[in-house]
Design an enzyme around this catalytic site. Structure first.
Site, PDB file in Angstrom:
ATOM      1  N   CYS A   1       0.832  -1.220   0.000  1.00  0.00           N
ATOM      2  CA  CYS A   1       0.000   0.000   0.000  1.00  0.00           C
ATOM      3  C   CYS A   1       0.858   1.258   0.000  1.00  0.00           C
ATOM      4  CB  CYS A   1      -0.950   0.013   1.184  1.00  0.00           C
ATOM      5  SG  CYS A   1      -0.260  -0.643   2.690  1.00  0.00           S
TER       6      CYS A   1
ATOM      7  N   HIS B   1      -2.653   6.091   4.832  1.00  0.00           N
ATOM      8  CA  HIS B   1      -1.224   6.316   5.089  1.00  0.00           C
ATOM      9  C   HIS B   1      -0.859   7.708   4.575  1.00  0.00           C
ATOM     10  CE1 HIS B   1      -0.964   2.224   6.243  1.00  0.00           C
ATOM     11  NE2 HIS B   1      -0.451   1.681   5.135  1.00  0.00           N
TER      12      HIS B   1
HETATM   13  C1  2RA Z   1       1.206  -2.116   6.760  1.00  0.00           C
HETATM   14  N1  2RA Z   1       1.839  -1.809   4.445  1.00  0.00           N
HETATM   15  O1  2RA Z   1       0.758  -0.964   6.709  1.00  0.00           O
HETATM   16  C2  2RA Z   1       1.727  -2.792   5.517  1.00  0.00           C
HETATM   17  C3  2RA Z   1       0.864  -3.949   5.121  1.00  0.00           C
HETATM   18  N2  2RA Z   1      -0.479  -3.602   4.881  1.00  0.00           N
HETATM   19  O2  2RA Z   1       1.245  -2.806   7.800  1.00  0.00           O
END
Ligand code: 2RA
Length: 331
Positions: free
Chosen positions: A129, A236
């Site tokens: 991601c 994120h």
């Molecule tokens: C996380 N990118 O954010 C990794 C897996 N989804 O933990």
């Protein structure tokens, strides 16, 4: 053309979001098959007004006529069942990290390297991601100004760890002890996502470095990364510092990003407008702002890049890959 789709890991957060995105994007489904662990087998899930019974994933799951299987069931189950599905003629789009760096397996972000799906030999890997949301704005800038170096600093939501991550934060905020992370995530920031390697980096950091090079097909790129878990539920956020080989005007960067598919520029600091995790949650685009020259180098720029890690970071990107398979008549 309608296709037969299997969703493997149908009850997980990403699996459930696959179904939402398939409905929202009116993906052309003839028959739908939902597969999950024994624990979930027998439960029903509603899709487009019809109830579907979840079946237990096993060696015979792909004996029926399935064109595409969307996997989000962890690396071990992908390693075991993706080859079985492939042998039965199914095209697998896998969300785990199991296949991403395999040289014979395409690693695809549809806005960046759509043509790579044509190289598949039964399995296509969905990138991590945190990598997906970064390369969407970077591709057009790389094509125009040639990237020399990237410094990633990420601020990643706990939903990246699945439901357990969300529970850990919610319980932590109530003062209850954390169970998932090595330290409390509530009111904290953990520079530790996935496991530490011998080189001092975490696997998450190495994924961003290695996957970016593969997706942009440029192994000369100099990249470093620090990935951090923060007390945010969804989306994120990433500080992306880029140094180019060529000169540029910041205005050019704005224009390129404003015309990049899948990118929404949110950038008016004087009015407190910049990408926010809460605003990106539930959306499929990558939000870019705080675009400004990095005066510490000759041709550098800073950006703030935010996206919903469960949607564009996983489920939506996977469905977009499936859309390419239909568009290119590969199924
Ligand atoms: C996380 N990118 O954010 C990794 C897996 N989804 O933990």
């Amino acid at each position: 053309k309608k296709v037969n789709v299997a969703v493997v890991g149908a009850t997980g957060m990403v699996g459930r979001t696959f179904l939402k995105v398939l409905e929202e994007r009116d993906f052309p489904i003839e028959n739908l098959y939902l597969m999950a662990s024994k624990r979930s087998a027998g439960n029903t899930v509603n899709f487009r007004g019809k109830d579907y019974i979840i079946e237990e994933l096993n060696e015979n799951s792909f004996d029926k006529d399935i064109d595409i299987a969307l996997f989000s069931a962890g690396g071990d189950l992908s390693k075991k069942y993706a080859p079985i599905a492939k042998e039965k003629g199914v095209v697998v789009v896998d969300n785990s990290s199991a296949w991403r760096m395999d040289k014979d397996i395409p690693l695809v972000v549809p806005e960046v390297n759509p043509e790579d799906v044509k190289k598949h030999n039964g399995i296509i890997a969905n990138p991590n991601c945190s990598t997906i949301q970064a390369v969407v704005p970077l591709k057009a800038l790389h094509d125009k100004f040639k990237i020399k170096r990237i410094v990633y600093s990420t601020y990643q939501a706990v939903s990246g760890s699945g439901v357990k991550g969300i529970t850990d934060l919610e319980e932590g905020l109530k003062g209850n002890e954390n169970k998932l992370y090595p330290h409390p995530i509530a009111y904290n920031a953990l520079p530790h996502i996935d496991v530490f390697m011998d080189n001092g980096y975490t696997k998450e950091e190495m994924k961003m470095i290695d996957e970016t090079k593969k997706i942009l097909n440029d192994y000369d790129l100099k990249i470093t990364a620090t990935t951090v878990r923060v007390p945010v539920l969804y989306s994120h956020s990433e500080s992306v510092n880029v140094e180019f080989e060529k000169e540029f005007e910041v205005e050019e960067v704005f224009n390129i990003l404003e015309n990049t598919e899948g990118v929404v520029v949110v950038d008016n600091p004087k009015e407190n407008k910049y990408p926010l995790a809460l605003d990106a949650e539930g959306k499929n685009e990558v939000f870019v702002g705080r675009i400004r020259r990095d005066f510490s180098v000759d041709n550098g720029i800073n950006m703030w890049v935010v996206a919903d890690n469960i949607r564009k970071g996983a489920a939506t990107n996977t469905v977009q890959i499936a859309e390419l398979l239909v568009k290119y008549n590969l199924v």
